[in-house]
Every structure is written in C-alpha cells, then in structure tokens.
Design a protein around this motif. Structure first.
Motif, PDB file in Angstrom:
ATOM      1  N   ARG A   1       0.823  -1.312  -0.147  1.00  0.00           N
ATOM      2  CA  ARG A   1      -0.083   0.203  -0.015  1.00  0.00           C
ATOM      3  C   ARG A   1       0.937   1.284  -0.073  1.00  0.00           C
ATOM      4  N   VAL A   2       1.826   1.240   0.780  1.00  0.00           N
ATOM      5  CA  VAL A   2       2.887   2.568   0.822  1.00  0.00           C
ATOM      6  C   VAL A   2       3.542   2.680  -0.269  1.00  0.00           C
ATOM      7  N   LEU A   3       4.166   1.508  -1.022  1.00  0.00           N
ATOM      8  CA  LEU A   3       4.679   1.742  -2.447  1.00  0.00           C
ATOM      9  C   LEU A   3       3.532   2.112  -3.486  1.00  0.00           C
ATOM     10  N   SER A   4       2.551   1.798  -3.454  1.00  0.00           N
ATOM     11  CA  SER A   4       1.610   2.290  -4.277  1.00  0.00           C
ATOM     12  C   SER A   4       1.126   3.641  -4.164  1.00  0.00           C
TER      13      SER A   4
ATOM     14  N   ARG B   1       2.713   6.801  -6.820  1.00  0.00           N
ATOM     15  CA  ARG B   1       1.656   7.772  -7.257  1.00  0.00           C
ATOM     16  C   ARG B   1       2.392   9.227  -7.062  1.00  0.00           C
ATOM     17  N   LEU B   2       2.781   9.376  -5.725  1.00  0.00           N
ATOM     18  CA  LEU B   2       3.101  10.714  -5.447  1.00  0.00           C
ATOM     19  C   LEU B   2       4.505  11.157  -6.036  1.00  0.00           C
ATOM     20  N   PHE B   3       5.343   9.941  -6.153  1.00  0.00           N
ATOM     21  CA  PHE B   3       6.868  10.544  -6.675  1.00  0.00           C
ATOM     22  C   PHE B   3       6.431  10.727  -8.257  1.00  0.00           C
ATOM     23  N   ALA B   4       5.445  10.194  -8.855  1.00  0.00           N
ATOM     24  CA  ALA B   4       5.131  10.209 -10.168  1.00  0.00           C
ATOM     25  C   ALA B   4       4.801  11.675 -10.424  1.00  0.00           C
ATOM     26  N   ASP B   5       3.711  11.770  -9.426  1.00  0.00           N
ATOM     27  CA  ASP B   5       3.011  13.404  -9.681  1.00  0.00           C
ATOM     28  C   ASP B   5       3.570  14.615  -9.259  1.00  0.00           C
ATOM     29  N   ARG B   6       4.412  14.383  -8.315  1.00  0.00           N
ATOM     30  CA  ARG B   6       5.251  15.429  -7.725  1.00  0.00           C
ATOM     31  C   ARG B   6       6.600  15.678  -7.768  1.00  0.00           C
ATOM     32  N   GLY B   7       7.322  14.463  -8.265  1.00  0.00           N
ATOM     33  CA  GLY B   7       8.510  14.408  -8.154  1.00  0.00           C
ATOM     34  C   GLY B   7       9.177  14.098  -6.791  1.00  0.00           C
TER      35      GLY B   7
ATOM     36  N   VAL C   1       3.249  11.394   2.568  1.00  0.00           N
ATOM     37  CA  VAL C   1       3.287   9.693   2.320  1.00  0.00           C
ATOM     38  C   VAL C   1       2.406   9.303   3.604  1.00  0.00           C
ATOM     39  N   LEU C   2       2.860   9.771   4.908  1.00  0.00           N
ATOM     40  CA  LEU C   2       2.205   9.589   6.145  1.00  0.00           C
ATOM     41  C   LEU C   2       0.506   9.784   6.017  1.00  0.00           C
TER      42      LEU C   2
ATOM     43  N   ASP D   1       5.014   6.389 -20.672  1.00  0.00           N
ATOM     44  CA  ASP D   1       3.975   6.436 -19.370  1.00  0.00           C
ATOM     45  C   ASP D   1       4.721   7.455 -18.290  1.00  0.00           C
ATOM     46  N   PRO D   2       4.065   8.450 -18.006  1.00  0.00           N
ATOM     47  CA  PRO D   2       4.488   9.570 -17.152  1.00  0.00           C
ATOM     48  C   PRO D   2       5.228   9.034 -15.793  1.00  0.00           C
ATOM     49  N   VAL D   3       4.621   8.135 -14.973  1.00  0.00           N
ATOM     50  CA  VAL D   3       5.002   7.396 -14.119  1.00  0.00           C
ATOM     51  C   VAL D   3       6.704   6.855 -14.291  1.00  0.00           C
TER      52      VAL D   3
END
Length: 188
Positions: free
Chosen positions: A14-17, A21-27, A36-37, A100-102
């Motif tokens: 769940r944390v990886l998912s 998403r956050l790293f892909a969207d925000r960098g 993340v928390l 893929d943007p991710v």
C-alpha cells in the motif's frame, strides 16, 4: 505466511502504491514523508519500520517500477526466437513504456539524480539495461569486447527516442518515426 507477515506485506504494498503515485505526480523533491504518512494513514514509526527514510522508499518504488518494466518487456519478446527480432521488439516495448509519465518521472528523471548515476546504473544493470545488453549480445552482431560500449550507446539512443515520443506533440507520428529509425539501426 503468518498473519503478521501478511499484514506487513500488505502495508508495504500500500505504501509503495501511494509513494509511486506521489513521486510520479510531484517528483522526488516535492514529495515529503509527511504527505506519504498523511495519505497512507501510517505513523512515522510504522513507515520507518518498513523503509529507513525517503531515499529508501524511493529506491523501493524504483525497484518495483523496474521489475514491472522488465516483466512487460519479457512479455513483449516472449516466443520470438530470432535474437535480432527479439532485440527490436524489446526496444520498441521499452519506448512505448517510457511514454508512461510514471516511468518517465521515476526511472528517467528522478532516479539518476536521487540515487546517483552509479547506483542507478547498477539497478538498471539488473533490469532494463541488463536485458538490453543480453539481447544485443545474443544477436552476435557485436564482438564481446565492445558489447558494453555498444549497449550503452544503444540505450542512450533508445532513451532519447523514448523521450522524443513521450514529449512530442503527436505521439503516434513520433512513434512511427522512431520505429522506422530503430528498424534501420537494428537491422541484422
């Protein structure tokens, strides 16, 4: 597997998912552990139980992304017995995936900066770059003494092609041009 281990694995997944998403969207730079928390609902201690910090979390995200890419490339070349045709199919699969943007953000943009070139390249050696080098070697087109050099140069061309397709105005036209270029470049 016992219940505690199953819950731990589910939490990591769940944390990886969420982190992916956050790293892909925000960098990487604009993704904080606090976000993340907040999104995962975990305490800081629970997160740090699984990942030593933001760098370790990013590395786990990158590892999972690279593994998924490798699986998709293997699927694209499955059943192709001609080494040159398999190389072409794998390269074209990577170029499609790199749109893929991710994948762009995590693998091509942030990974070298976050992990440093040597650590990033070591991971690439286990995944995409390693597969490319093995496929190129299987063609027999390059003497063993020059395999590493040729693989690096081919990877550079492939990654630039992938970025061209991903960032071009018309991805369909760009992909067709890149496919034609790669077919000519990788002619047996």
């Amino acid at each position: 597997m016992n219940l505690k281990a199953e819950r731990g694995a589910a939490t990591r997944d769940r944390v990886l998912s969420i982190a992916t998403r956050l790293f892909a969207d925000r960098g990487y730079d604009d993704t904080s552990i606090e976000v993340v928390l907040q999104e995962s609902g975990l305490s800081r201690g629970a997160l740090y139980h699984h990942y030593a910090g933001k760098d370790a979390l990013f590395e786990a995200v990158l590892e999972a992304t690279e593994s998924a890419i490798g699986g998709k490339i293997r699927q694209a070349v499955r059943g192709i017995t001609d080494p040159a045709a398999a190389l072409r199919a794998g390269v074209l699969a990577w170029i499609s995936l790199a749109g893929d943007p991710v994948i762009q953000r995590i693998v091509l943009i942030d990974a070298p900066a976050v992990m440093g070139w040597e650590r990033w390249r070591a991971m690439e050696e286990r995944y995409s770059f390693g597969m490319l080098k093995a496929a190129l070697g299987a063609t027999g087109a390059v003497p063993a003494a020059f395999l590493d050099l040729h693989a690096h140069m081919l990877l550079a061309a492939v990654n630039e092609s992938a970025l061209m397709v991903a960032r071009g105005g018309d991805p369909t036209t760009a992909m067709a041009a890149v496919e034609e270029f790669l077919r000519r470049l990788l002619q047996p």
